[in-house]
Design a protein around this motif. Structure first.
Motif, short mmCIF file in Angstrom:
data_model
loop_
_atom_site.label_atom_id
_atom_site.label_comp_id
_atom_site.label_asym_id
_atom_site.label_seq_id
_atom_site.Cartn_x
_atom_site.Cartn_y
_atom_site.Cartn_z
N VAL A 122 0.85 -1.20 0.00
CA VAL A 122 0.00 0.00 0.00
C VAL A 122 0.88 1.25 0.00
O VAL A 122 0.62 2.20 -0.74
N GLU A 123 1.93 1.21 0.79
CA GLU A 123 2.87 2.35 0.81
C GLU A 123 3.48 2.57 -0.57
O GLU A 123 3.57 3.69 -1.06
N ARG A 124 3.86 1.49 -1.23
CA ARG A 124 4.43 1.58 -2.58
C ARG A 124 3.40 2.17 -3.55
O ARG A 124 3.73 3.01 -4.38
N CYS A 125 2.15 1.76 -3.43
CA CYS A 125 1.09 2.28 -4.28
C CYS A 125 0.93 3.79 -4.08
O CYS A 125 0.84 4.54 -5.06
N ILE A 126 0.92 4.23 -2.84
CA ILE A 126 0.79 5.66 -2.55
C ILE A 126 1.96 6.43 -3.17
O ILE A 126 1.76 7.47 -3.82
N LEU A 127 3.17 5.92 -2.98
CA LEU A 127 4.34 6.58 -3.56
C LEU A 127 4.26 6.59 -5.08
O LEU A 127 4.61 7.60 -5.72
N ASP A 128 3.82 5.49 -5.66
CA ASP A 128 3.68 5.42 -7.12
C ASP A 128 2.66 6.44 -7.62
O ASP A 128 2.90 7.12 -8.62
N LEU A 129 1.55 6.55 -6.94
CA LEU A 129 0.53 7.51 -7.35
C LEU A 129 1.05 8.95 -7.24
O LEU A 129 0.77 9.78 -8.11
N GLU A 130 1.80 9.22 -6.19
CA GLU A 130 2.39 10.55 -6.04
C GLU A 130 3.43 10.84 -7.13
O GLU A 130 3.65 11.99 -7.48
N ALA A 131 4.03 9.78 -7.67
CA ALA A 131 5.03 9.92 -8.73
C ALA A 131 4.40 9.82 -10.12
O ALA A 131 5.10 9.69 -11.12
N ASN A 132 3.07 9.87 -10.18
CA ASN A 132 2.33 9.84 -11.44
C ASN A 132 2.40 8.53 -12.21
O ASN A 132 2.30 8.52 -13.44
N VAL A 133 2.57 7.43 -11.51
CA VAL A 133 2.43 6.11 -12.15
C VAL A 133 0.95 5.95 -12.47
O VAL A 133 0.08 6.46 -11.75
N ARG A 134 0.65 5.25 -13.53
CA ARG A 134 -0.75 5.05 -13.92
C ARG A 134 -1.51 4.42 -12.75
O ARG A 134 -1.11 3.39 -12.22
#
Length: 150
Positions: A122-134
């Motif tokens: 979940v932490e990785r997902c949040i970081l990915d979303l903040e980094a504009n990953v799809r």
């Protein structure tokens, strides 16, 4: 801690049982707890968010993916709400991990490490979303790493 927040609320005149309930929902945010003590809508919203998070954890794999896709599709329109839901899910996994550690069940010796892995996903997902990953990629990747709860 929940006890500290509950004590602070009770000291300010909030009924101790209600104070404990609000403290448990506060996720460690004392400012939110005091705001919620005067706003039933905040409490109801947080209760719903926690219930939905627990339901997501307990869902079948397919239903988890459907929920992830639905949430990802909402991301561009309502980032704040999606992040709040992800934080609620992360807290639910943390609680699952803590419960597994305290239970120390011999029938499920890998429960705590699996829950810890889910917290990290979940932490990785949040970081990915903040980094504009799809969003769909980030969310689906997250739920595919979750263990099945028995």
């Amino acid at each position: 801690p929940v006890s500290t927040i509950a004590e602070a609320l009770a000291a300010s005149g909030i009924d101790p049982i209600r104070a404990t309930g609000i403290a448990e929902l506060s996720d460690g945010r004392i400012g939110w707890a005091f705001a919620a003590a005067g706003d039933a809508a905040l409490v109801e919203e947080q209760e719903t968010r926690h219930r939905v998070a627990r339901e997501w954890l307990q869902a079948a794999d397919y239903d988890r993916l459907v929920r992830a896709t639905t949430l990802a599709d909402r991301f561009s329109k309502d980032r704040e709400s999606v992040f709040a839901e992800l934080l609620a899910v992360q807290l639910a996994w943390r609680q699952t991990m803590v419960d597994a550690v305290h239970a120390a069940r011999s029938d499920s010796p890998h429960a705590a490490p699996q829950a810890a892995s889910a917290v990290r996903s979940v932490e990785r997902c949040i970081l990915d979303l903040e980094a504009n990953v799809r969003p769909r990629l980030a969310m689906q990747s997250m739920v595919l790493q979750w263990p099945t709860l028995a």
